[in-house]
Write a protein that holds these residues in place. Structure first.
Motif, PDB file in Angstrom:
ATOM      1  N   GLN A  46       0.837  -1.182   0.000  1.00  0.00           N
ATOM      2  CA  GLN A  46       0.000   0.000   0.000  1.00  0.00           C
ATOM      3  C   GLN A  46       0.885   1.250   0.000  1.00  0.00           C
ATOM      4  OE1 GLN A  46      -2.896  -0.196   3.210  1.00  0.00           O
ATOM      5  NE2 GLN A  46      -3.068  -2.415   2.986  1.00  0.00           N
ATOM      6  N   ASN A  47       0.264   2.403  -0.141  1.00  0.00           N
ATOM      7  CA  ASN A  47       1.005   3.646  -0.145  1.00  0.00           C
ATOM      8  C   ASN A  47       1.670   3.876   1.206  1.00  0.00           C
ATOM      9  OD1 ASN A  47       1.199   6.855  -0.039  1.00  0.00           O
ATOM     10  ND2 ASN A  47       0.961   6.238  -2.173  1.00  0.00           N
ATOM     11  N   MET A  48       2.839   4.510   1.190  1.00  0.00           N
ATOM     12  CA  MET A  48       3.561   4.818   2.428  1.00  0.00           C
ATOM     13  C   MET A  48       2.720   5.658   3.381  1.00  0.00           C
ATOM     14  SD  MET A  48       7.331   6.543   2.782  1.00  0.00           S
ATOM     15  CE  MET A  48       8.272   6.443   4.309  1.00  0.00           C
ATOM     16  N   ARG A  49       1.773   6.351   2.830  1.00  0.00           N
ATOM     17  CA  ARG A  49       0.840   7.133   3.637  1.00  0.00           C
ATOM     18  C   ARG A  49       0.123   6.251   4.660  1.00  0.00           C
ATOM     19  NH1 ARG A  49      -3.839  10.695   0.644  1.00  0.00           N
ATOM     20  NH2 ARG A  49      -4.582  11.918   2.423  1.00  0.00           N
ATOM     21  N   GLU A  50      -0.114   4.980   4.303  1.00  0.00           N
ATOM     22  CA  GLU A  50      -0.785   4.065   5.227  1.00  0.00           C
ATOM     23  C   GLU A  50       0.137   3.637   6.362  1.00  0.00           C
ATOM     24  OE1 GLU A  50      -4.062   3.702   5.070  1.00  0.00           O
ATOM     25  OE2 GLU A  50      -3.756   5.169   3.465  1.00  0.00           O
ATOM     26  N   SER A  51       1.427   3.638   6.136  1.00  0.00           N
ATOM     27  CA  SER A  51       2.366   3.418   7.244  1.00  0.00           C
ATOM     28  C   SER A  51       2.300   4.575   8.225  1.00  0.00           C
ATOM     29  CB  SER A  51       3.792   3.266   6.711  1.00  0.00           C
ATOM     30  OG  SER A  51       3.922   2.098   5.935  1.00  0.00           O
ATOM     31  N   ALA A  52       2.194   5.788   7.680  1.00  0.00           N
ATOM     32  CA  ALA A  52       2.038   6.954   8.548  1.00  0.00           C
ATOM     33  C   ALA A  52       0.745   6.852   9.350  1.00  0.00           C
ATOM     34  CB  ALA A  52       2.050   8.230   7.714  1.00  0.00           C
ATOM     35  N   ARG A  53      -0.304   6.357   8.722  1.00  0.00           N
ATOM     36  CA  ARG A  53      -1.580   6.187   9.423  1.00  0.00           C
ATOM     37  C   ARG A  53      -1.436   5.188  10.577  1.00  0.00           C
ATOM     38  NH1 ARG A  53      -6.341   7.645   7.509  1.00  0.00           N
ATOM     39  NH2 ARG A  53      -5.537   7.688   5.361  1.00  0.00           N
ATOM     40  N   LYS A  54      -0.724   4.105  10.309  1.00  0.00           N
ATOM     41  CA  LYS A  54      -0.522   3.068  11.319  1.00  0.00           C
ATOM     42  C   LYS A  54       0.228   3.614  12.533  1.00  0.00           C
ATOM     43  CE  LYS A  54       1.881  -1.350  11.962  1.00  0.00           C
ATOM     44  NZ  LYS A  54       2.686  -2.404  11.274  1.00  0.00           N
ATOM     45  N   ASP A  56      -5.009   8.733  12.019  1.00  0.00           N
ATOM     46  CA  ASP A  56      -5.751   9.262  10.880  1.00  0.00           C
ATOM     47  C   ASP A  56      -5.550  10.761  10.701  1.00  0.00           C
ATOM     48  OD1 ASP A  56      -6.754   6.761  10.344  1.00  0.00           O
ATOM     49  OD2 ASP A  56      -8.622   7.077  11.456  1.00  0.00           O
ATOM     50  N   GLY A  57      -5.399  11.484  11.814  1.00  0.00           N
ATOM     51  CA  GLY A  57      -5.272  12.929  11.719  1.00  0.00           C
ATOM     52  C   GLY A  57      -4.110  13.344  10.843  1.00  0.00           C
ATOM     53  N   LEU A  58      -2.976  12.703  11.036  1.00  0.00           N
ATOM     54  CA  LEU A  58      -1.814  13.026  10.217  1.00  0.00           C
ATOM     55  C   LEU A  58      -1.967  12.459   8.810  1.00  0.00           C
ATOM     56  CD1 LEU A  58       1.881  13.109  11.081  1.00  0.00           C
ATOM     57  CD2 LEU A  58       1.186  11.597   9.219  1.00  0.00           C
ATOM     58  N   ALA A  59      -2.375  11.193   8.701  1.00  0.00           N
ATOM     59  CA  ALA A  59      -2.455  10.545   7.389  1.00  0.00           C
ATOM     60  C   ALA A  59      -3.426  11.259   6.459  1.00  0.00           C
ATOM     61  CB  ALA A  59      -2.863   9.085   7.557  1.00  0.00           C
ATOM     62  N   ASP A  60      -4.518  11.805   7.012  1.00  0.00           N
ATOM     63  CA  ASP A  60      -5.490  12.510   6.177  1.00  0.00           C
ATOM     64  C   ASP A  60      -5.003  13.901   5.781  1.00  0.00           C
ATOM     65  OD1 ASP A  60      -7.153  10.336   6.364  1.00  0.00           O
ATOM     66  OD2 ASP A  60      -8.368  11.155   7.989  1.00  0.00           O
ATOM     67  N   ARG A  61      -3.970  14.361   6.431  1.00  0.00           N
ATOM     68  CA  ARG A  61      -3.454  15.700   6.160  1.00  0.00           C
ATOM     69  C   ARG A  61      -2.334  15.691   5.120  1.00  0.00           C
ATOM     70  NH1 ARG A  61      -1.940  19.904  11.082  1.00  0.00           N
ATOM     71  NH2 ARG A  61      -1.285  21.682   9.800  1.00  0.00           N
ATOM     72  N   VAL A  62      -1.588  14.604   5.070  1.00  0.00           N
ATOM     73  CA  VAL A  62      -0.489  14.518   4.107  1.00  0.00           C
ATOM     74  C   VAL A  62      -1.011  13.990   2.772  1.00  0.00           C
ATOM     75  CG1 VAL A  62       1.190  14.128   5.931  1.00  0.00           C
ATOM     76  CG2 VAL A  62       0.167  12.160   4.779  1.00  0.00           C
ATOM     77  N   GLY A  63      -0.203  14.108   1.738  1.00  0.00           N
ATOM     78  CA  GLY A  63      -0.589  13.598   0.434  1.00  0.00           C
ATOM     79  C   GLY A  63      -0.116  12.172   0.228  1.00  0.00           C
ATOM     80  N   ASP A  64      -0.588  11.554  -0.851  1.00  0.00           N
ATOM     81  CA  ASP A  64      -0.071  10.250  -1.235  1.00  0.00           C
ATOM     82  C   ASP A  64       1.414  10.370  -1.553  1.00  0.00           C
ATOM     83  OD1 ASP A  64      -2.338   8.728  -0.921  1.00  0.00           O
ATOM     84  OD2 ASP A  64      -3.001   8.947  -2.998  1.00  0.00           O
ATOM     85  N   VAL A  65       2.140   9.318  -1.236  1.00  0.00           N
ATOM     86  CA  VAL A  65       3.588   9.296  -1.422  1.00  0.00           C
ATOM     87  C   VAL A  65       3.925   8.529  -2.703  1.00  0.00           C
ATOM     88  CG1 VAL A  65       5.790   8.608  -0.403  1.00  0.00           C
ATOM     89  CG2 VAL A  65       3.905   9.356   1.072  1.00  0.00           C
ATOM     90  N   TRP A  66       4.914   9.061  -3.451  1.00  0.00           N
ATOM     91  CA  TRP A  66       5.433   8.450  -4.678  1.00  0.00           C
ATOM     92  C   TRP A  66       4.516   8.756  -5.864  1.00  0.00           C
ATOM     93  CZ3 TRP A  66      10.272   7.262  -3.989  1.00  0.00           C
ATOM     94  CH2 TRP A  66      10.975   6.570  -4.988  1.00  0.00           C
ATOM     95  N   GLY A  67       4.982   8.447  -7.056  1.00  0.00           N
ATOM     96  CA  GLY A  67       4.275   8.874  -8.258  1.00  0.00           C
ATOM     97  C   GLY A  67       4.557  10.347  -8.524  1.00  0.00           C
ATOM     98  N   PHE A  68       3.947  10.885  -9.559  1.00  0.00           N
ATOM     99  CA  PHE A  68       4.224  12.258  -9.983  1.00  0.00           C
ATOM    100  C   PHE A  68       3.060  13.185  -9.671  1.00  0.00           C
ATOM    101  CE2 PHE A  68       6.707   9.889 -13.414  1.00  0.00           C
ATOM    102  CZ  PHE A  68       7.900   9.974 -12.695  1.00  0.00           C
ATOM    103  N   ASP A  69       3.404  14.418  -9.266  1.00  0.00           N
ATOM    104  CA  ASP A  69       2.372  15.425  -9.059  1.00  0.00           C
ATOM    105  C   ASP A  69       2.105  16.160 -10.377  1.00  0.00           C
ATOM    106  OD1 ASP A  69       4.438  17.257  -9.432  1.00  0.00           O
ATOM    107  OD2 ASP A  69       4.575  17.813  -7.312  1.00  0.00           O
TER     108      ASP A  69
END
Length: 334
Positions: A261-269, A273-286
């Motif tokens: 899964q996205n690294m964002r889900e590691s941050a959630r773990k 949720d407060g932090l994970a919902d505030r940051v963006g998805d990790v990796w890929g291109f903006d």
């Protein structure tokens, strides 16, 4: 290196204070067999657990708990096949680096091995990658110091790097042509990466979808490892898999090498949720073609993502450290 490293330590709790602009972090540390809690108040936290997140098993698969064989697991937890697999059937779901390594391991231990390839995969041999993509940049003859090679390699904007990769990808495809033809003949689907840009852009855009061949591809080309191509797994049965077209495949062991899964889900773990919902998805291109969220401002003050391969970490660790220094010096806002 004079780094202050704590092993046998777990993150117990964390909280960000918007007013003081600092964290309250509680760590549980095991020292000499005794656990103790320590509380810190850092201004910055860097999550450096790798750019992949938690192991991903497709959620639409039914019957995962019904399997009666010897093993059903994710590649993250695979600890190797049994020493003698004669008469046993192994199925590896996935067709990228981990899947190939595990499939070869099974084959070498005597298992009748099948790889389930649901889409297509970019393939390049390790030697070709070294001789073509890295020639004149990272090489044993030391034409460029590693630090200079890193700057040359990573200072290009991604859209420019993508354009540059077209020629290298074409050259590598030609060099590996016989193997790629044999893979196709064996029923293995290959691709050339996004818009024929090959390995590097595929890695930066999705973090997977490729295999750097160190021997398994020839086993597939020789049909010593079977391929089930183009079908999603619909269900797990007591003794195998059922696919979307209704076909079945028996198995004594099943490994889902289906990525992370996205690294964002590691941050959630770790941070909620407060932090994970505030940051963006990790990796890929903006939208500007830059790598999302990692090595840069994450969307949450005092919180940074860090990961990638060794070369990326070697280069971007300095840039991330400079950004943290700039924040502390009042030169950069987060």
């Amino acid at each position: 290196m004079e780094l202050n490293v704590w092993t046998s330590t777990e993150l117990k709790a964390s909280e960000w204070n918007e007013a003081s602009r600092q964290w309250t972090v509680t760590l549980t540390r095991a020292k000499d067999g005794v656990k103790e809690d320590r509380t810190f108040h850092p201004k910055h936290i860097v999550l450096a657990t790798g750019h992949s997140g938690e192991p991903n098993i497709p959620s639409n698969i039914q019957g995962l708990d019904s399997f009666k064989g010897d093993r059903l697991t994710h590649s993250a937890y695979f600890d190797g096949p049994k020493k003698n697999g004669e008469g046993k059937k192994a199925v590896v779901v996935g067709s990228c680096n981990s899947a190939h390594d595990i499939a070869r391991d099974y084959h070498d231990h005597g298992y009748a091995t099948t790889m389930v390839q649901r889409s297509s995969t970019y393939i390049v041999t390790c030697q070709t990658l070294i001789e073509v993509a890295m020639a004149g940049l990272y090489s044993e003859d030391g034409i460029h110091p590693v630090e200079d090679a890193d700057v040359i390699n990573f200072s290009l904007p991604n859209p420019v790097a993508k354009r540059q990769q077209l020629g290298a990808t074409a050259a590598m495809t030609q060099k590996d042509g016989k193997l790629l033809q044999d893979l196709s003949a064996a029923g293995f689907a290959i691709d050339s990466g996004p818009d024929r840009s090959g390995l590097w852009i595929k890695y930066l855009s999705r973090g997977g979808g490729y295999y750097i061949d160190v021997g398994c591809s020839q086993l597939i080309a020789d049909k010593k490892i079977a391929v089930k191509q183009g079908q999603e797994v619909a269900a797990v049965e007591p003794h195998g898999l059922v696919f979307g077209d209704g076909s079945k495949l028996q198995a004594d062991e099943i490994v889902f090498a289906t990525g992370y899964q996205n690294m964002r889900e590691s941050a959630r773990k770790f941070f909620g949720d407060g932090l994970a919902d505030r940051v963006g998805d990790v990796w890929g291109f903006d939208d500007e073609g830059e790598t999302r969220t990692i090595w840069r401002r994450s969307g949450h003050p005092g919180f940074w993502f860090f990961g990638g391969n060794l070369a990326l970490c070697r280069f971007y660790s300095r840039l991330l450290a400079l950004q943290i220094k700039a924040v502390e010096a009042g030169l950069m806002k987060v």
